[in-house]
Write an enzyme that holds these catalytic residues in place. Sequence first.
Site, PDB file in Angstrom:
ATOM      1  N   SER A 139       0.851  -1.191   0.000  1.00  0.00           N
ATOM      2  CA  SER A 139       0.000   0.000   0.000  1.00  0.00           C
ATOM      3  C   SER A 139       0.880   1.231   0.000  1.00  0.00           C
ATOM      4  O   SER A 139       2.032   1.192   0.441  1.00  0.00           O
ATOM      5  CB  SER A 139      -0.890   0.013   1.250  1.00  0.00           C
ATOM      6  OG  SER A 139      -1.585   1.252   1.346  1.00  0.00           O
ATOM      7  N   TYR A 159      -1.802  -1.033  10.060  1.00  0.00           N
ATOM      8  CA  TYR A 159      -1.821  -1.283   8.618  1.00  0.00           C
ATOM      9  C   TYR A 159      -0.515  -0.794   7.969  1.00  0.00           C
ATOM     10  O   TYR A 159       0.096  -1.491   7.148  1.00  0.00           O
ATOM     11  CB  TYR A 159      -3.024  -0.549   8.023  1.00  0.00           C
ATOM     12  CG  TYR A 159      -3.356  -0.868   6.593  1.00  0.00           C
ATOM     13  CD1 TYR A 159      -4.107  -2.000   6.267  1.00  0.00           C
ATOM     14  CD2 TYR A 159      -2.950  -0.025   5.561  1.00  0.00           C
ATOM     15  CE1 TYR A 159      -4.430  -2.280   4.945  1.00  0.00           C
ATOM     16  CE2 TYR A 159      -3.273  -0.294   4.244  1.00  0.00           C
ATOM     17  CZ  TYR A 159      -4.016  -1.424   3.945  1.00  0.00           C
ATOM     18  OH  TYR A 159      -4.334  -1.691   2.643  1.00  0.00           O
TER      19      TYR A 159
END
Lengths: 246, 82
Positions: free
Chosen positions: A145, A158
């Site tokens: 990401s 995350y």
Amino acid sequence: MSGPGKRQGCALVTGGSRGIGAAIAVALAAEGWPVAINYRSDAEAAERTAQRIAADGGRAMSLQADVTDPSQVEDAFQRLEAEIGPALVLVNNAGIRSDDLALTLGEQEWGRVLDTNLTAAFRTTKRALRAMIRARFGRVINVASVVGPRANAGQSNYAAAKAGLIGMTKTVAVEVARRGVTVNAIAPGLIATDMTADLDGTLLSAVPARRAGTPEEVAACARFLASEQAGYVTGSTLFVDGGLGA
Amino acid sequence: MSAAVTEEQVEQVVVESLESFGAEKDAITRDATLESLDIDSLDLAELSQIVEERFGIELKGSDVAEVKTVGDAVSLIVERTS
């Protein structure tokens, strides 16, 4: 580009039932790879993706397994090896979010995100490398990401997992490079999927392209990284983010 | 399965594996060091995998780390299969 050619193997996409994973499964099937669509709970969505691939003339199987469970992962690999051959393309896409500020983020939510987004990718990669190094060909594609390389308040778990995934990508890449196995990461930015549907519009205003990306735009990059032509690309991270991380 | 494994069978598998990793066939002798054959940790990891598949024994990284020569590798595998 190029699919398996004469190779006896398949592509495995974890978290492949919906969103980016499903789009990647469809793209790899279009290249000629038999595709195993791994899912944890949404059998119906996995089956829909498999049927879509079959309707386009491709070959796909849905493959239930919770990637955080080592025995389920081993069992899943054995099933796919028996049915459609060893995974010579592995896309580690399974991922979850559980957002909170670090000040109030629970250890359980920290661990759950790390287990799914990072440790599970190590587990499947380790298992898949066995066949890849013997085949002198393999493609591991880790869906990371832009969050990780870039900060995003409320996503310390995350971000840690995705930054870790990029670190793992680089190191495993150099370990296996001379066996014809490449390991790369894709770092999507804001992509329009179920997973990002609840985000407010403030992130969008930070995207230079002023729009969300599509799962198909991410899948096109995976398709390239899986191809024969990408054989000299390894240890890299390809940002698919409309300029967000630039 | 392991009871039937002979030293010759093990040696053959080791030699074939080392050749497939790029070692010169003529240079592969019992006394040859893995370093001299340009065999590295990835090769040894793959050799462990081959041995596991062929003979049903698992070699751990710590076992293999002690292996310096071709003869050491053969002896270790023979010992584990007997």
